[in-house]
Design a protein around this motif. Sequence first.
Motif, PDB file in Angstrom:
ATOM      1  N   TRP A 188       0.804  -1.226   0.000  1.00  0.00           N
ATOM      2  CA  TRP A 188       0.000   0.000   0.000  1.00  0.00           C
ATOM      3  C   TRP A 188       0.832   1.269   0.000  1.00  0.00           C
ATOM      4  O   TRP A 188       0.341   2.345  -0.321  1.00  0.00           O
ATOM      5  N   ASP A 189       2.136   1.158   0.357  1.00  0.00           N
ATOM      6  CA  ASP A 189       2.969   2.369   0.390  1.00  0.00           C
ATOM      7  C   ASP A 189       3.144   2.973  -1.006  1.00  0.00           C
ATOM      8  O   ASP A 189       3.515   4.138  -1.144  1.00  0.00           O
ATOM      9  N   LYS A 190       2.831   2.184  -2.049  1.00  0.00           N
ATOM     10  CA  LYS A 190       2.978   2.671  -3.417  1.00  0.00           C
ATOM     11  C   LYS A 190       1.980   3.776  -3.752  1.00  0.00           C
ATOM     12  O   LYS A 190       2.209   4.563  -4.684  1.00  0.00           O
ATOM     13  N   VAL A 191       0.861   3.836  -3.038  1.00  0.00           N
ATOM     14  CA  VAL A 191      -0.150   4.849  -3.346  1.00  0.00           C
ATOM     15  C   VAL A 191      -0.165   5.970  -2.312  1.00  0.00           C
ATOM     16  O   VAL A 191      -1.080   6.799  -2.319  1.00  0.00           O
ATOM     17  N   HIS A 192       0.842   6.019  -1.441  1.00  0.00           N
ATOM     18  CA  HIS A 192       0.936   7.093  -0.455  1.00  0.00           C
ATOM     19  C   HIS A 192       1.780   8.239  -0.992  1.00  0.00           C
ATOM     20  O   HIS A 192       2.700   8.041  -1.792  1.00  0.00           O
ATOM     21  N   HIS A 193       1.475   9.426  -0.532  1.00  0.00           N
ATOM     22  CA  HIS A 193       2.234  10.616  -0.932  1.00  0.00           C
ATOM     23  C   HIS A 193       3.629  10.524  -0.325  1.00  0.00           C
ATOM     24  O   HIS A 193       3.780  10.238   0.863  1.00  0.00           O
ATOM     25  N   PRO A 194       4.669  10.759  -1.133  1.00  0.00           N
ATOM     26  CA  PRO A 194       6.046  10.641  -0.620  1.00  0.00           C
ATOM     27  C   PRO A 194       6.358  11.579   0.545  1.00  0.00           C
ATOM     28  O   PRO A 194       7.246  11.280   1.347  1.00  0.00           O
ATOM     29  N   ASP A 195       5.635  12.678   0.656  1.00  0.00           N
ATOM     30  CA  ASP A 195       5.896  13.621   1.756  1.00  0.00           C
ATOM     31  C   ASP A 195       5.359  13.116   3.087  1.00  0.00           C
ATOM     32  O   ASP A 195       5.728  13.649   4.143  1.00  0.00           O
ATOM     33  N   TYR A 196       4.466  12.097   3.046  1.00  0.00           N
ATOM     34  CA  TYR A 196       3.812  11.645   4.265  1.00  0.00           C
ATOM     35  C   TYR A 196       4.098  10.180   4.603  1.00  0.00           C
ATOM     36  O   TYR A 196       3.827   9.757   5.722  1.00  0.00           O
ATOM     37  N   ILE A 197       4.635   9.411   3.652  1.00  0.00           N
ATOM     38  CA  ILE A 197       4.742   7.972   3.829  1.00  0.00           C
ATOM     39  C   ILE A 197       5.594   7.581   5.032  1.00  0.00           C
ATOM     40  O   ILE A 197       5.242   6.659   5.767  1.00  0.00           O
ATOM     41  N   ASN A 198       6.695   8.259   5.268  1.00  0.00           N
ATOM     42  CA  ASN A 198       7.570   7.887   6.394  1.00  0.00           C
ATOM     43  C   ASN A 198       6.840   8.026   7.728  1.00  0.00           C
ATOM     44  O   ASN A 198       6.940   7.167   8.607  1.00  0.00           O
ATOM     45  N   GLY A 238      -2.053  -2.751  19.633  1.00  0.00           N
ATOM     46  CA  GLY A 238      -3.297  -3.506  19.592  1.00  0.00           C
ATOM     47  C   GLY A 238      -4.523  -2.729  20.007  1.00  0.00           C
ATOM     48  O   GLY A 238      -5.524  -3.316  20.417  1.00  0.00           O
ATOM     49  N   GLU A 239      -4.466  -1.392  19.911  1.00  0.00           N
ATOM     50  CA  GLU A 239      -5.609  -0.552  20.249  1.00  0.00           C
ATOM     51  C   GLU A 239      -6.124   0.151  18.996  1.00  0.00           C
ATOM     52  O   GLU A 239      -5.371   0.363  18.036  1.00  0.00           O
ATOM     53  N   PRO A 240      -7.424   0.525  18.960  1.00  0.00           N
ATOM     54  CA  PRO A 240      -7.955   1.252  17.798  1.00  0.00           C
ATOM     55  C   PRO A 240      -7.163   2.535  17.560  1.00  0.00           C
ATOM     56  O   PRO A 240      -6.684   3.158  18.500  1.00  0.00           O
ATOM     57  N   PHE A 241      -7.034   2.901  16.287  1.00  0.00           N
ATOM     58  CA  PHE A 241      -6.300   4.132  15.992  1.00  0.00           C
ATOM     59  C   PHE A 241      -6.905   4.851  14.791  1.00  0.00           C
ATOM     60  O   PHE A 241      -7.653   4.264  14.005  1.00  0.00           O
ATOM     61  N   GLU A 242      -6.573   6.146  14.687  1.00  0.00           N
ATOM     62  CA  GLU A 242      -6.992   6.980  13.562  1.00  0.00           C
ATOM     63  C   GLU A 242      -5.786   7.715  13.020  1.00  0.00           C
ATOM     64  O   GLU A 242      -4.854   8.039  13.763  1.00  0.00           O
ATOM     65  N   LEU A 243      -5.814   7.975  11.723  1.00  0.00           N
ATOM     66  CA  LEU A 243      -4.711   8.684  11.081  1.00  0.00           C
ATOM     67  C   LEU A 243      -5.236   9.292   9.786  1.00  0.00           C
ATOM     68  O   LEU A 243      -6.084   8.699   9.120  1.00  0.00           O
ATOM     69  N   THR A 244      -4.734  10.482   9.464  1.00  0.00           N
ATOM     70  CA  THR A 244      -5.159  11.169   8.247  1.00  0.00           C
ATOM     71  C   THR A 244      -3.968  11.337   7.310  1.00  0.00           C
ATOM     72  O   THR A 244      -2.895  11.756   7.736  1.00  0.00           O
ATOM     73  N   PHE A 245      -4.183  10.994   6.032  1.00  0.00           N
ATOM     74  CA  PHE A 245      -3.110  11.133   5.048  1.00  0.00           C
ATOM     75  C   PHE A 245      -3.717  11.094   3.641  1.00  0.00           C
ATOM     76  O   PHE A 245      -4.855  10.666   3.441  1.00  0.00           O
ATOM     77  N   PRO A 246      -2.962  11.551   2.634  1.00  0.00           N
ATOM     78  CA  PRO A 246      -3.441  11.525   1.247  1.00  0.00           C
ATOM     79  C   PRO A 246      -3.101  10.193   0.561  1.00  0.00           C
ATOM     80  O   PRO A 246      -2.065   9.589   0.826  1.00  0.00           O
ATOM     81  N   LEU A 247      -3.995   9.740  -0.323  1.00  0.00           N
ATOM     82  CA  LEU A 247      -3.786   8.547  -1.132  1.00  0.00           C
ATOM     83  C   LEU A 247      -3.959   8.907  -2.607  1.00  0.00           C
ATOM     84  O   LEU A 247      -4.843   9.705  -2.963  1.00  0.00           O
ATOM     85  N   ARG A 248      -3.122   8.309  -3.441  1.00  0.00           N
ATOM     86  CA  ARG A 248      -3.165   8.598  -4.871  1.00  0.00           C
ATOM     87  C   ARG A 248      -4.200   7.721  -5.559  1.00  0.00           C
ATOM     88  O   ARG A 248      -4.253   6.505  -5.379  1.00  0.00           O
ATOM     89  N   GLY A 249      -5.057   8.351  -6.360  1.00  0.00           N
ATOM     90  CA  GLY A 249      -6.047   7.622  -7.126  1.00  0.00           C
ATOM     91  C   GLY A 249      -5.473   7.166  -8.456  1.00  0.00           C
ATOM     92  O   GLY A 249      -4.353   7.520  -8.834  1.00  0.00           O
ATOM     93  N   LYS A 250      -6.261   6.395  -9.195  1.00  0.00           N
ATOM     94  CA  LYS A 250      -5.785   5.894 -10.481  1.00  0.00           C
ATOM     95  C   LYS A 250      -5.620   7.009 -11.506  1.00  0.00           C
ATOM     96  O   LYS A 250      -4.953   6.808 -12.535  1.00  0.00           O
ATOM     97  N   ASP A 251      -6.197   8.197 -11.230  1.00  0.00           N
ATOM     98  CA  ASP A 251      -6.015   9.349 -12.116  1.00  0.00           C
ATOM     99  C   ASP A 251      -4.746  10.127 -11.797  1.00  0.00           C
ATOM    100  O   ASP A 251      -4.457  11.139 -12.438  1.00  0.00           O
TER     101      ASP A 251
END
Length: 307
Positions: free
Chosen positions: A199-209, A222-235
């Motif tokens: 899945w790292d292939k569709v993450h923005h390089p500025d945020y992937i690390n 092992g606890e629920p978590f939330e995170l916000t980041f951009p994902l690249r679409g097929k376009d």
Amino acid sequence: MSTSPSVNPLPAEALPIGAAQGQVGPEQFTFLADMIPQLVWITDPTGFHTYFNQRWIDYTGYDLADSVGPDMWNNLLHPDDQTRARQVWGHSLATGDDYEIEYRFKGRDGQYRWFLGQARPRRDEGGRIIAWFGTCTDIQDQKQAQHAQQEREEEFTTLADNMAQLAWMTRPDGYIYWYNRRWYDYTGTTLEEMQGWGWDKVHHPDYINGVVEFVSKAWTVGEPFELTFPLRGKDGQYRWFLTRAEPIRNEKGELVRWLGTNTDITAMRELQQQLETAYSDLEAKVMFRNLDLEREVKQLREAAAGK
């Protein structure tokens, strides 16, 4: 067709080695064959049935006289299983390979039940097949359980594929092994590309690390978590997603998988940015208006003092 039990004559080739010396006789073998829960049968090298145990008679209603022959048993199979069963059995007879198949057998009540048919050849000292020993094991309950499980899986897949979010599941260590259709529709990828940590292939390089560092720790907690980041679409364009992940545990409390979703919040972020910009503009306007008012007040005071 006979509906009353009868004693099956036991073919000589059915006797275990040593039976001639009185170690195991026909009566002992018949007793054993009738006691086990499977339907038991024996054929000659050509596949001609020569023996059926009492379980066969009880289930089918056919005694040996009604049951012998090269293909009689096939007539008791469900019509949809007959051709396949004949082909598999024919392959075993031609090659000597062990026989195994699942099919539906009709009982004396006219109802079909699923059985696992298995057979192995008995060979003489020269390696020639002299008989086939087979069993039919009732697997109706297992097949019904499998069918129910399949229905649940199909219902889950239908629900998951039609939800608005991108969805995925991972092993306890974070290895992703499933995505819903929305994920593939959005990213234009395949499971082969995305499984594991692809899945790292569709993450923005500025945020992937930062994302990798965050989730690597989250998997171990092992606890629920939330995170916000951009994902690249097929376009090729990036959209912002809110990711939520829930740990799934078994009845012992052991972590068995993670269920995650990615909710598109691009429009929400844009609206928030617009509101923040509008608020900042409003604050600037209010500040400048206050400065104008202060200047006007000062001018009025100075004019009044000059009089």
